[in-house]
Design an enzyme around this catalytic site. Structure first.
Site, mmCIF file in Angstrom:
data_model
loop_
_atom_site.group_PDB
_atom_site.id
_atom_site.type_symbol
_atom_site.label_atom_id
_atom_site.label_comp_id
_atom_site.label_asym_id
_atom_site.label_seq_id
_atom_site.Cartn_x
_atom_site.Cartn_y
_atom_site.Cartn_z
ATOM 1 N N ASN A 99 1.121 -25.028 15.764
ATOM 2 C CA ASN A 99 -0.173 -24.821 15.105
ATOM 3 C C ASN A 99 -1.136 -24.252 16.146
ATOM 4 O OD1 ASN A 99 -1.812 -25.060 12.675
ATOM 5 N ND2 ASN A 99 -2.979 -26.608 13.791
ATOM 6 N N ASP B 276 1.726 -23.617 11.430
ATOM 7 C CA ASP B 276 2.170 -22.222 11.318
ATOM 8 C C ASP B 276 3.674 -22.118 11.186
ATOM 9 O OD1 ASP B 276 -0.568 -22.132 12.747
ATOM 10 O OD2 ASP B 276 -0.210 -20.146 11.887
HETATM 11 O O1 MRU Z 1 -4.457 -17.509 14.226
HETATM 12 P P1 MRU Z 1 -4.654 -18.092 12.856
HETATM 13 O O2 MRU Z 1 -6.096 -18.231 12.479
HETATM 14 O O3 MRU Z 1 -3.832 -17.375 11.820
HETATM 15 O O4 MRU Z 1 -4.061 -19.556 12.978
HETATM 16 C C1 MRU Z 1 -4.090 -20.401 11.850
HETATM 17 C C2 MRU Z 1 -3.695 -21.784 12.136
HETATM 18 O O5 MRU Z 1 -3.241 -22.139 13.191
HETATM 19 C C3 MRU Z 1 -3.775 -22.722 10.980
HETATM 20 O O6 MRU Z 1 -4.105 -23.990 11.417
HETATM 21 C C4 MRU Z 1 -2.410 -22.735 10.303
HETATM 22 O O7 MRU Z 1 -2.025 -21.444 9.926
HETATM 23 C C5 MRU Z 1 -2.355 -23.577 9.136
HETATM 24 S S1 MRU Z 1 -3.186 -22.833 7.833
HETATM 25 C C6 MRU Z 1 -2.956 -23.595 6.377
#
Ligand code: MRU
Length: 345
Positions: A245, A235
């Site tokens: 992440n 993230d």
């Molecule tokens: O809360 P989310 O579902 O938005 O979190 C997403 C993640 O942590 C993913 O692993 C991350 O964004 C990488 S996506 C290519």
């Protein structure tokens, strides 16, 4: 190919990820506020997809600005950008996309129709380029996956977390498309089950062998020699390589190190935050307690229990075996590799 989000007939269309895997449907946002709502309630999620949604949402909002005076138009545009900036604080791609749209706005200071068109063109380009970036990233990373490998992944870093193809799942897809026989172990990923609902759905659609496990099972599988490598998305990445992440990623990295298993991050360069030097400075989103005290809409915890719900954790760079990007595979020391990458750009 799964198209997570796109522009069609003057609206932003996105797959409703809250309904998956039971119902496959899209929702159509005709107002930018609906895109903001879709990001907030996880109808669309995953850092790159959030960035694309913000770009298209800002372009959508700009189409509706009626002010003709330059200052009034600018004020309305920046208010829309602010609305998106308040959604998901950890996702670097969100702020990267907003910065890109603001830059486009500054470059296009002309008649409102021209500005609106330029913003829409830029947003559509961000959307289309995201897929191309993920394909390059996948090709760069696929050699890290050996034929016959058993791979563990967490959350969803697939087509659904991007405009298409995916980051961590993009690498897995590329290895599969190359003909490698692989198996993916999918962490269910509490509290909102992106692994069980989304990654499992994507892998099954593609026919890639997949086994769903609960988050607590990962260590047991590693100890028994059932996992060859871990690959996840990101993230936000600090310039020293520390990576935020989905919550639970850090525990996997520690487990992987203990068992001598490579632990890879796959992410586009737009996830690296040039303004953040270490993971300690990455803002971590805290989400609603309901995500923890309910499962599938059913309460599972006693009324009144205290809840803590950080949505992300930070994996220190020294636990990461390599960072897979569209420009190549970065190896430690990441501080130097990332500085060189930004210098080249
Ligand atoms: O809360 P989310 O579902 O938005 O979190 C997403 C993640 O942590 C993913 O692993 C991350 O964004 C990488 S996506 C290519």
């Amino acid at each position: 190919m799964i198209r997570t989000i796109y522009w069609e007939d003057g609206a932003v269309v996105l797959i409703d990820q809250k309904a998956l895997p039971l119902v496959e449907r899209t929702i159509t946002c005709r107002r930018y506020e609906e895109v903001i709502e879709a990001i907030n309630d996880l109808t669309i999620r995953g850092a790159p997809a959030i960035g694309v949604a913000a770009a298209l949402g800002i372009a959508l909002g700009a189409q509706g600005i009626t002010a003709t005076a330059q200052d009034d138009f600018a004020a309305a545009f920046h208010a829309i950008c602010e609305g998106f900036a308040r959604t998901r604080p950890t996702a670097r791609n969100l702020f990267w996309a907003i910065e890109g749209m603001k830059q486009c706005f500054e470059e296009a200071r002309e008649a409102p129709e021209t500005i609106r068109k330029r913003l829409l063109d830029r947003a559509i380009r961000i959307c289309e380029e995201d897929v191309a970036i993920n394909r390059r990233l996948g090709l760069n990373g696929r050699s890290l996956i050996a034929d016959g490998a058993a791979i563990l992944t967490h959350c969803n870093a697939g087509a659904l977390a991007t405009a298409g193809y995916g980051t961590a799942l993009g690498v897995i897809r590329a290895a599969w498309e190359e003909g490698k026989k692989i198996r993916v172990f999918v962490d269910e990923t509490r509290p909102v089950l992106q692994g069980a609902r989304l990654t499992a759905w994507e892998l099954m659609k593609e026919g890639i062998p997949a086994t769903l496990i609960t988050d607590g099972m990962a260590g047991y599988l590693m100890k028994n020699g059932r996992i060859d490598l871990v690959i996840v998305g990101a993230d936000r990445i600090a310039t020293n390589g520390d990576t935020a992440n989905k919550i639970g990623t850090y525990s996997l990295a520690v487990l992987a190190r203990h068992h001598g298993i490579p632990f890879y991050i796959a992410a586009p360069v737009s996830t690296i935050d040039p303004g953040i030097q270490s993971g300690d400075d990455i803002p971590i989103e805290e989400r609603n307690a309901d995500e923890v005290i309910t499962l599938g809409g059913v309460r599972i915890a006693p009324v009144g229990i205290a809840v803590y719900n950080p949505a992300f954790d930070v994996t220190p760079h020294d636990l990461i075996s390599a960072l897979i990007t569209e420009t190549g595979v970065l190896m430690p020391p990441y501080g130097q590799a990332i500085a060189a990458l930004f210098r080249k750009r």
